[in-house]
Scaffold this motif. Structure first.
Motif, PDB file in Angstrom:
ATOM      1  N   SER B   6       0.850  -1.196   0.000  1.00 26.16           N
ATOM      2  CA  SER B   6       0.000   0.000   0.000  1.00 26.16           C
ATOM      3  C   SER B   6       0.885   1.245   0.000  1.00 26.16           C
ATOM      4  CB  SER B   6      -0.894   0.008   1.230  1.00 26.16           C
ATOM      5  OG  SER B   6      -0.112   0.256   2.375  1.00 26.16           O
ATOM      6  N   LEU B   7       0.282   2.372  -0.358  1.00 32.27           N
ATOM      7  CA  LEU B   7       1.038   3.631  -0.394  1.00 32.27           C
ATOM      8  C   LEU B   7       1.640   3.945   0.972  1.00 32.27           C
ATOM      9  CD1 LEU B   7       1.995   6.114  -1.901  1.00 32.27           C
ATOM     10  CD2 LEU B   7      -0.211   7.202  -1.420  1.00 32.27           C
ATOM     11  N   GLN B  11       5.519   4.415   1.838  1.00 31.45           N
ATOM     12  CA  GLN B  11       6.043   5.646   2.444  1.00 31.45           C
ATOM     13  C   GLN B  11       6.802   5.351   3.735  1.00 31.45           C
ATOM     14  OE1 GLN B  11       2.284   7.675   2.331  1.00 31.45           O
ATOM     15  NE2 GLN B  11       2.875   8.937   0.555  1.00 31.45           N
ATOM     16  N   GLU B  41      12.429   7.155  -3.080  1.00 30.25           N
ATOM     17  CA  GLU B  41      11.084   6.748  -3.523  1.00 30.25           C
ATOM     18  C   GLU B  41      11.148   5.945  -4.830  1.00 30.25           C
ATOM     19  OE1 GLU B  41      11.670   9.741  -2.194  1.00 30.25           O
ATOM     20  OE2 GLU B  41      10.300   9.789  -0.475  1.00 30.25           O
ATOM     21  N   GLU B  45       9.653   2.216  -4.841  1.00 36.31           N
ATOM     22  CA  GLU B  45       8.549   1.849  -5.746  1.00 36.31           C
ATOM     23  C   GLU B  45       8.963   0.687  -6.650  1.00 36.31           C
ATOM     24  OE1 GLU B  45       5.417   2.217  -6.266  1.00 36.31           O
ATOM     25  OE2 GLU B  45       5.380   1.328  -8.283  1.00 36.31           O
ATOM     26  N   ASP B  49       7.121  -2.583  -5.221  1.00 38.97           N
ATOM     27  CA  ASP B  49       5.802  -2.520  -5.843  1.00 38.97           C
ATOM     28  C   ASP B  49       5.834  -2.981  -7.289  1.00 38.97           C
ATOM     29  OD1 ASP B  49       3.026  -1.866  -5.828  1.00 38.97           O
ATOM     30  OD2 ASP B  49       3.478  -0.001  -6.905  1.00 38.97           O
ATOM     31  N   TYR B  50       6.735  -2.414  -8.087  1.00 40.33           N
ATOM     32  CA  TYR B  50       6.560  -2.560  -9.538  1.00 40.33           C
ATOM     33  C   TYR B  50       7.333  -3.719 -10.168  1.00 40.33           C
ATOM     34  CZ  TYR B  50       4.940  -1.099 -14.052  1.00 40.33           C
ATOM     35  OH  TYR B  50       4.279  -1.079 -15.246  1.00 40.33           O
ATOM     36  N   ASP B 215       7.079  11.475  -5.430  1.00 43.99           N
ATOM     37  CA  ASP B 215       5.661  11.136  -5.321  1.00 43.99           C
ATOM     38  C   ASP B 215       5.451   9.714  -5.846  1.00 43.99           C
ATOM     39  OD1 ASP B 215       2.852  11.810  -4.813  1.00 43.99           O
ATOM     40  OD2 ASP B 215       2.666  11.625  -6.995  1.00 43.99           O
ATOM     41  N   PRO B 217       2.894   7.551  -6.195  1.00 44.15           N
ATOM     42  CA  PRO B 217       1.905   7.248  -7.246  1.00 44.15           C
ATOM     43  C   PRO B 217       2.331   7.774  -8.626  1.00 44.15           C
ATOM     44  CG  PRO B 217       0.805   8.029  -5.263  1.00 44.15           C
ATOM     45  CD  PRO B 217       2.272   8.248  -5.055  1.00 44.15           C
ATOM     46  N   SER B 218       3.009   8.914  -8.666  1.00 40.11           N
ATOM     47  CA  SER B 218       3.491   9.439  -9.955  1.00 40.11           C
ATOM     48  C   SER B 218       4.550   8.525 -10.551  1.00 40.11           C
ATOM     49  CB  SER B 218       4.103  10.831  -9.787  1.00 40.11           C
ATOM     50  OG  SER B 218       3.140  11.733  -9.345  1.00 40.11           O
ATOM     51  N   ARG B 220       4.790   5.329 -10.046  1.00 38.33           N
ATOM     52  CA  ARG B 220       4.081   4.127 -10.506  1.00 38.33           C
ATOM     53  C   ARG B 220       3.416   4.384 -11.867  1.00 38.33           C
ATOM     54  NH1 ARG B 220       2.097  -1.342  -9.025  1.00 38.33           N
ATOM     55  NH2 ARG B 220       0.732  -1.633 -10.783  1.00 38.33           N
ATOM     56  N   ARG B 221       2.756   5.531 -11.990  1.00 42.33           N
ATOM     57  CA  ARG B 221       2.078   5.842 -13.258  1.00 42.33           C
ATOM     58  C   ARG B 221       3.075   5.955 -14.407  1.00 42.33           C
ATOM     59  NH1 ARG B 221      -1.252   9.016 -10.014  1.00 42.33           N
ATOM     60  NH2 ARG B 221      -0.003  10.875 -10.428  1.00 42.33           N
TER      61      ARG B 221
END
Lengths: 321, 273
Positions: B6-7, B11, B41, B45, B49-50, B215, B217-218, B220-221
Motif C-alpha cells: 500500500s502507499l 512511504q 522513492e 517503488e 511494488d513494480y 511522489d 503514485p506518480s 508508478r504511473r
C-alpha cells in the motif's frame, strides 16, 4: 620433436578473414553467439555473420564505448557477445568500459580487434594499433590471444567462445602466411613449437612467427640452431615453455608487431627473470609511430622482418656465456 | 512475482530506508548520502511494488532487473536490497569497510544478486540496453531499469547509448534520471548544464515523462506508461531534491559526497522519526 624442414612462405587468408568465417560456424552451432560492431563490419569481417544471422548482429554506429558496455549487458543476460572493431578503436576508445564493465566484474565478453599492428599499411598511425597487447594484458582476468595464421585463428576463436570469461583476440588486416595444417591442435595458454633448435629460442607472435621461421632457416645455414615458439597466447603466458627454452637454449629473442614497451617481450622477460635468467633481445616497434606505406615496406622500415630477428639472434648469442 | 504494498507501507519503507542511509554513511564516516536520499522513492517503488523479482531466487531468468548506474548512491540500493531480503540488514553499518559486502560502489563479486558492478559513470544505460536486446532475442517478458544521475549524463557514452536504444527500438528498458540538480563540485547548472533535459531525450527518440520523483503514485504511473509504450525506450525525468528528507542536507552540495558526522546523524534521525 618438430623436424626442421624448409619453411616455405605461402600466403593464406588474413586472420580477420579467418575470424569472420569462424564466427559464422560458431553462430550455426550456438544461438547464444551474438555480434556487436561499430561501422566496420566489412573490414572486421563480422559482415559474414550479419548476413547469416541479422537478428543476432547489432550495429552501434561509430560508438565503441557504448558497444563494449552493451556487449557486457548482453553477456550479463546470458549471451556470448563478440565485440569487434579495429584494435585501435575498440581498445583505446572502449578501454574504460573494458575495465569497468568487462574485466572488473569478469563478464563473458569476447573482444576482437582487427587491423592490429603497422601492417595495415596506407591508413597510417591513427588506425594502427601498436599498444593493445599492453592494454589487454593490463586488464585483470583477461585472456589475450594473438594468432599467427588462419588455422590458429579459427581454432582460437572457437576456444575463446567455449571459455567462460573475457578474452581479447588480436587479428591483422593483411593476408597471413600459412603456418599450420588444419590438423594442428591449439590450446589457450600453450605455446606451439614450430621449429626445433638448441642454441637460441625465438619467441614470436602474430606475423612475426613466420618471419622468425624464415630467420631460423637463415641461421641454420650459418650453423645456428634456433627454436621458434608461437606464443599465440600472450596471457596467460606459457611459463613452462619459457623455462624449458631458457634452460635448454640459454638465450631468447622475442619478436612482435607491437611496441616493445609493454608487449609480449616484457611479459616474457618478467617470467624468464623469475624462473631462469638468460640474455634476451627484443624485436618490436621502438618508441615511435609508423606512417603510411605498403605493409611489407613498413615492416621492413620499422625492423619487423626476418633480417631483424636474425640480427637480434646474433646479438643475443654474443652475450650468451 | 511482485510484492505490492500500500502507499502508506511504501512511504513508511521510504522513511526507514532514509534512516538506514543516514546510519550507514554516518557509521562509515564516508559515502554519498545526498544522491542516495534523492532516489529513495524511486527505488522503493521499483523494488517493493513494480518490479517482478524474487529475492529468494535472485537468478530467476525472467526477473526484472535494476542497475544503479550512479553507483555512488550505493547506500540507497543496499538499504532497499536489505529491506527486500537480498542481503543482511544487520551488516549495513559495515558499509565501505574492509571485507564488507557493502562496498563503496556496488560490486557483484561481493553481492551476487546485484545486476551489475557500477561506479564509473555513464555505463549503466549501455548495460541495460544489452540486457534489453538479449531479452528480446529470448522473448522474455522482463523489463530493465537504470537509474542515472543528472551529472552523470554529461558523459558522452550516455548519448551514444541513448541513440542506440532508440535506433534498435528497445522498449523493455527504462532510464530514470534522478534530476536533483547537484553534482560533486556544485550545482549542475554551474558545472555543465544539462537542461533542457526532457527535450534532449525526446530528440534522441525516447518517450519521455517528467514527474515529481518523490511522489510514489506518480512514479508508478510513469512506470506503467513506460510499459505501455512500444517500439521505443522510455526516459523518466524524475525531479528530485538532493538530500531529501533531512532539512540541512536538502539542496546542499556538501552532502553529495560527505557523510554526516555524529551530531548530524542524531539530528537527521530525529527528523526521520
Amino acid at each position: 620433436m618438430t623436424p626442421k624442414t624448409k619453411f616455405e612462405l605461402k600466403t593464406g587468408p588474413a586472420t580477420r578473414e579467418a575470424f569472420g568465417r569462424a564466427l559464422v560456424e560458431l553462430g550455426r552451432e550456438n544461438k547464444d553467439i551474438v555480434v556487436c560492431d561499430a561501422d566496420l563490419s566489412k573490414s572486421t569481417m563480422t559482415v559474414y555473420f550479419q548476413k547469416e544471422f541479422p537478428e543476432r548482429f547489432f550495429s552501434f554506429g561509430i560508438a565503441e564505448a557504448d558497444m563494449v558496455a552493451t556487449g557486457a549487458g548482453l553477456a550479463l543476460a546470458g549471451k556470448i557477445p563478440f565485440v569487434s572493431s579495429f584494435s585501435a578503436f575498440v581498445m583505446n576508445k572502449g578501454f574504460e568500459q573494458l575495465r569497468c564493465c568487462v574485466a572488473y566484474p569478469h563478464v563473458n565478453v569476447k573482444v576482437v580487434g582487427t587491423h592490429s599492428g603497422i601492417s595495415i599499411g596506407p591508413d597510417g598511425p591513427s588506425q594502427m594499433s601498436i599498444e593493445e597487447i599492453s592494454l589487454a594484458c593490463s586488464l585483470a582476468g583477461f585472456v589475450v590471444l594473438s594468432p599467427a595464421d588462419e588455422a590458429s585463428t579459427k581454432a582460437l576463436v572457437r576456444q575463446a567462445a567455449a571459455y567462460k570469461g573475457p578474452v581479447f583476440i588480436r587479428c591483422g588486416r593483411v593476408n597471413a602466411p600459412i603456418i599450420y595444417g588444419s590438423d594442428q591442435a591449439f590450446e589457450i595458454g600453450k605455446a606451439v613449437q614450430v621449429m626445433e633448435g638448441s642454441d637460441v629460442t625465438i619467441v614470436a607472435t602474430g606475423l612475426l612467427v613466420a618471419q622468425s621461421m624464415i630467420a631460423a632457416e637463415m641461421l641454420d645455414a650459418e650453423g645456428i640452431s634456433a627454436r621458434v615458439l608461437d606464443f599465440h597466447t600472450v596471457k596467460p603466458l606459457d611459463r613452462a615453455a619459457l623455462k624449458k627454452a631458457a634452460a635448454e637454449t640459454g638465450a631468447l629473442v622475442v619478436a612482435e608487431e607491437h611496441l616493445v614497451d609493454g608487449g609480449l617481450g616484457v611479459r616474457v622477460a618478467q617470467a624468464v627473470a623469475e624462473m631462469h635468467p638468460c640474455p634476451m633481445e627484443f624485436v618490436g616497434i621502438q618508441n615511435t609511430y609508423a606512417e603510411s606505406g605498403q605493409p611489407d615496406e613498413l615492416l621492413d622500415k620499422y625492423g619487423l622482418v626476418a633480417r631483424d630477428v636474425k640480427a637480434a639472434v646474433h646479438n643475443v648469442l654474443a652475450r650468451k656465456r | 512475482m511482485r510484492m505490492p504494498k500500500s502507499l502508506s507501507e511504501l512511504q513508511a519503507l521510504a522513511k526507514q530506508v532514509r534512516r538506514e542511509i543516514i546510519e550507514m554513511t554516518g557509521a562509515a564516516k564516508t559515502g554519498h548520502p545526498g544522491g542516495s536520499l534523492s532516489a529513495v522513492e524511486i527505488l522503493v517503488e521499483l523494488y517493493f511494488d513494480y518490479m517482478h523479482i524474487d529475492p529468494k531466487n535472485p537468478t530467476w531468468a525472467d526477473r526484472d532487473r535494476f542497475i544503479l548506474s550512479k553507483g555512488h548512491a550505493a547506500p540507497v540500493l543496499y538499504a532497499v536490497m536489505a529491506e527486500a531480503g537480498y542481503t543482511p540488514k544487520d551488516q549495513l553499518n559495515t558499509l565501505r569497510k574492509l571485507g564488507s559486502i557493502y562496498q563503496g560502489h556496488p560490486d557483484m563479486r561481493f553481492i551476487p544478486s546485484l545486476e551489475a558492478s557500477t561506479g564509473s559513470l555513464g555505463e549503466g544505460l549501455s548495460l541495460v540496453l544489452g540486457m534489453g536486446l538479449a531479452a528480446r532475442l529470448d522473448q522474455r517478458p522482463s523489463r530493465y531499469y537504470v537509474l542515472l544521475g543528472d551529472g552523470e549524463i554529461q558523459e558522452g557514452q550516455i548519448w551514444e547509448s541513448a541513440m542506440a536504444a532508440a535506433f534498435h527500438k528497445v522498449d523493455n528498458i527504462v532510464a530514470i534520471v534522478d534530476y536533483n540538480g547537484i553534482q560533486l563540485d556544485g550545482f549542475v547548472k554551474d558545472i555543465m548544464e544539462v537542461a533542457p533535459l526532457a527535450e534532449k531525450w525526446r530528440a534522441f527518440g525516447w518517450h519521455t515523462v517528467e514527474i515529481d520523483g518523490h511522489d510514489i503514485p506518480s512514479i508508478r504511473r510513469a512506470l506503467e506508461e513506460a510499459e505501455a509504450t512500444k517500439f521505443r525506450p522510455t526516459c523518466i525525468v524524475a525531479h528530485t531534491i538532493k538530500g531529501k528528507g533531512v532539512s540541512f542536507m536538502e539542496n546542499n552540495p556538501k552532502f553529495h559526497g560527505t557523510a554526516p558526522n555524529a551530531e548530524e546523524v542524531k539530528l537527521a534521525l530525529q527528523e526521520l522519526q
